[in-house]
Design an enzyme around this catalytic site. Structure first.
Site, PDB file in Angstrom:
ATOM      1  N   THR A 153       0.886  -1.139  -0.085  1.00 17.94           N
ATOM      2  CA  THR A 153      -0.115   0.176  -0.066  1.00 17.94           C
ATOM      3  C   THR A 153       0.828   1.257   0.014  1.00 17.94           C
ATOM      4  OG1 THR A 153      -0.155   0.314   2.427  1.00 17.94           O
ATOM      5  CG2 THR A 153      -1.724  -1.317   1.365  1.00 17.94           C
ATOM      6  N   HIS A 154       0.644   2.151  -0.853  1.00 19.72           N
ATOM      7  CA  HIS A 154       1.357   3.297  -0.930  1.00 19.72           C
ATOM      8  C   HIS A 154       2.825   3.099  -1.406  1.00 19.72           C
ATOM      9  CE1 HIS A 154      -1.384   5.586   2.061  1.00 19.72           C
ATOM     10  NE2 HIS A 154      -1.395   4.213   2.569  1.00 19.72           N
ATOM     11  N   SER A 275      18.617  -0.799 -25.589  1.00 22.04           N
ATOM     12  CA  SER A 275      18.997   0.448 -25.614  1.00 22.04           C
ATOM     13  C   SER A 275      20.047   0.617 -26.897  1.00 22.04           C
ATOM     14  CB  SER A 275      19.407   1.036 -24.440  1.00 22.04           C
ATOM     15  OG  SER A 275      20.190   2.386 -24.693  1.00 22.04           O
ATOM     16  N   LYS A 281      20.876  -2.913 -21.085  1.00 23.40           N
ATOM     17  CA  LYS A 281      19.593  -2.359 -21.044  1.00 23.40           C
ATOM     18  C   LYS A 281      18.495  -3.458 -21.416  1.00 23.40           C
ATOM     19  CE  LYS A 281      18.179   1.701 -19.992  1.00 23.40           C
ATOM     20  NZ  LYS A 281      17.283   2.068 -18.765  1.00 23.40           N
ATOM     21  N   ASN A 283      14.574  -2.931 -21.668  1.00 22.57           N
ATOM     22  CA  ASN A 283      13.358  -1.967 -21.442  1.00 22.57           C
ATOM     23  C   ASN A 283      11.974  -2.441 -21.705  1.00 22.57           C
ATOM     24  OD1 ASN A 283      15.285   0.003 -20.908  1.00 22.57           O
ATOM     25  ND2 ASN A 283      15.456   0.788 -22.927  1.00 22.57           N
ATOM     26  N   GLU A 288       5.350   0.108 -21.171  1.00 28.53           N
ATOM     27  CA  GLU A 288       5.235   1.645 -21.171  1.00 28.53           C
ATOM     28  C   GLU A 288       4.410   2.220 -22.177  1.00 28.53           C
ATOM     29  OE1 GLU A 288       9.538   3.392 -20.086  1.00 28.53           O
ATOM     30  OE2 GLU A 288       9.656   1.646 -21.140  1.00 28.53           O
ATOM     31  N   TYR A 315     -29.865  16.402 -35.028  1.00 26.22           N
ATOM     32  CA  TYR A 315     -28.462  16.076 -35.524  1.00 26.22           C
ATOM     33  C   TYR A 315     -27.637  17.674 -35.788  1.00 26.22           C
ATOM     34  CZ  TYR A 315     -24.792  14.982 -38.787  1.00 26.22           C
ATOM     35  OH  TYR A 315     -23.358  14.740 -39.361  1.00 26.22           O
ATOM     36  N   GLN A 320     -20.262  14.415 -36.622  1.00 28.99           N
ATOM     37  CA  GLN A 320     -19.448  13.790 -37.533  1.00 28.99           C
ATOM     38  C   GLN A 320     -18.130  13.527 -37.063  1.00 28.99           C
ATOM     39  OE1 GLN A 320     -19.698  14.390 -41.843  1.00 28.99           O
ATOM     40  NE2 GLN A 320     -17.789  15.370 -41.710  1.00 28.99           N
TER      41      GLN A 320
END
Ligand code: ARG
Length: 478
Positions: A153-154, A275, A281, A283, A288, A315, A320
């Protein structure tokens, strides 16, 4: 070529004409437009509003146009929108009979109908994608009912749970999403066609027949509302935004938990990127991007609500805009769901790392307090004060885990001098009989703690197995 209808003495300005056209976007509705037009023609034939032979020609012509667009033989271009395109192609193909198709309808009820058919299909497709994701999550959970990990939590370590329990939390979230899309489908499934421009029609049409042909549950009850309503779009976009929120939370946790500081999970190489500079790396770009695309779907919901805000009935051309907003969000949602499902099913949980992480962060402190409550009959708030002082002491001793402290350290008062009453209480209780006996170590053992968290919906292995079966049942019953 001028494709504008109406009575005008000069051509439209070139830019204005381009600006007004929606064909590049709404050509995606060609199937729905043709299906709805075929149903309309069948109804006009049945009700003897147009000649039966003309209706036959219209239906055959439309069927051919659909096949030609699908095969690529017919290019969709040179029209204001898909409705005008199909109608003009039809007339080119079958001659004057084609001109009878637009009897007793308007583009206003036509577009509302086409778009509802499209959004309805999207509801079904998204529900299927969600159902698949949920099922895959239950499978992954099944493999990880013994994978102990800290719950947070937190974003601070809180209490022990398992990877399965954590995964099932997401499965429940996606299940709610699934039911939302099903609800959205139910609510949208009333037929606007027959509302015409806004005021219905004097032709003796049979709306119920069209409803049956297009598998709507009902017909819209008010012709103004029939053409002015875009609730089904905002509702779908809300459902999509909510699902994206859930995906973004999961994506965020994948990003955090796969980082080298945590190492709880490994994202499969098929879903990892490198990377261009740093050779070490790996990633989590896919996670993301899903997190990032969430903003786009929220944007669509806001755009749609804002487009509809304060629009006078019925309308207006503003409406549109609905399709471009919707298509982008819907495409984003389905690509996110597809790629996310692949990524999540190939996730590897590093059980040892997660278990080791449970040794730090005092995630057994609540159970130490519960020990005093259950075995020593001490009120919880007092027990809480004693353990919080004990944790303070352990932290000051270079973050020593509770189960490494000696019994003597457990039974020493570490309470801050300000809390005179609590110190008194500690001393009184401890004098009667030492507060902690050797069984405290069993009580705060992480695996033992988990085994006791058996309440319905809790993380104990048996409880999670029950939850998995329960969710699968609900999934099947949908
Ligand atoms: N292309 C229009 C749309 O998508 C179709 C409806 C046009 N109706 C009209 N009265 N101009 O909203």
């Amino acid at each position: 070529m001028e494709y504008r209808t109406g009575n005008f003495n000069k051509d439209m300005d070139k830019l204005a004409k381009e600006f007004n056209s929606s064909l590049s976007v709404d050509k995606r509705l060609f199937r729905e437009d043709i299906d709805a037009s075929i149903a309309h023609a069948k109804m006009l034939q049945k009700c003897r509003i147009i000649a039966s032979g003309d209706a036959d020609a219209i239906i055959a012509g439309l069927t051919g146009i659909k096949a030609d667009i699908e095969s690529g033989a017919l290019k969709v271009k040179n029209a204001e929108d898909i409705h005008m395109f199909v109608e003009s192609e039809l007339t080119k193909k079958i001659g004057d009979a084609g001109k009878a198709l637009h009897t007793a309808r308007s583009r206003n009820d036509q577009v509302a109908t086409d778009f509802k058919l499209y959004v309805r299909k999207s509801c079904d497709i998204t529900a299927e994608l969600l159902s698949n994701l949920i099922f895959k999550l239950t499978e992954l959970a099944e493999k990880n009912t013994d994978a102990v990990m800290p719950g947070f939590t937190h974003l601070q370590k809180a209490q022990p749970v398992t990877a399965a329990h954590h995964l099932m939390a997401y499965a429940e979230m996606f299940f709610r999403d699934l039911t939302r899309f099903k609800d959205c489908r139910k609510r949208l499934n009333s037929l606007p066609l027959g509302s015409r421009a806004l005021a219905g029609t004097p032709y003796p049409i049979d709306r119920d027949y069209v409803k049956e042909l297009l598998q709507f549950d009902s017909i819209s009850n008010n012709s103004i509302d029939g053409v002015a309503d875009r609730d089904f779009v905002t509702e779908y976009l809300y459902c999509a935004a909510n699902t994206m929120t859930h995906l973004s939370r999961f994506a965020e946790e994948i990003i955090i938990f796969s980082s080298s500081d945590y190492g709880y999970i490994t994202v499969d190489e098929a879903y990892s990127t490198g990377s261009s500079v740093m050779p070490q790396k790996r990633n989590p770009d896919i996670a993301e991007l899903i997190r990032g695309k969430t903003g786009r779907v929220f944007g669509a919901l806001t755009a749609m609500l804002t487009t509809m805000k304060a629009l006078p009935l019925a309308y207006n051309k503003d409406m549109q805009e609905d399709k471009e907003i919707f298509f982008d969000a819907d495409d984003t949602l389905s690509s996110c769901l597809n790629v996310f499902t692949g990524m999540v099913t190939t996730l590897k949980y590093n059980k040892e790392t997660m278990f080791y992480a449970c040794a730090f962060g005092y995630i057994n402190a609540t159970d130490a307090a519960d020990y005093l409550v259950t075995l020593r009959g001490i009120p919880f708030r007092t027990a809480y004060g004693i353990i919080s002082a004990l944790v303070g002491y352990a932290v000051s001793k270079n973050n020593t885990p509770l189960d490494v402290l000696t019994l003597e350290e457990f039974n020493t008062c570490h309470i801050n001098g300000d809390k005179k009453d609590l110190i008194k209480e500690f001393n009184r209780l401890n004098k009667e009989k030492p507060l902690f006996a050797a069984d405290i170590y069993q009580k705060i053992n992480i695996q033992n703690i988990l085994d006791t968290l058996t309440s319905d919906g809790g993380p104990a292995e048996e409880a999670v197995k029950k939850s998995i079966l329960n969710l699968r049942k609900r999934l099947e019953a949908l």
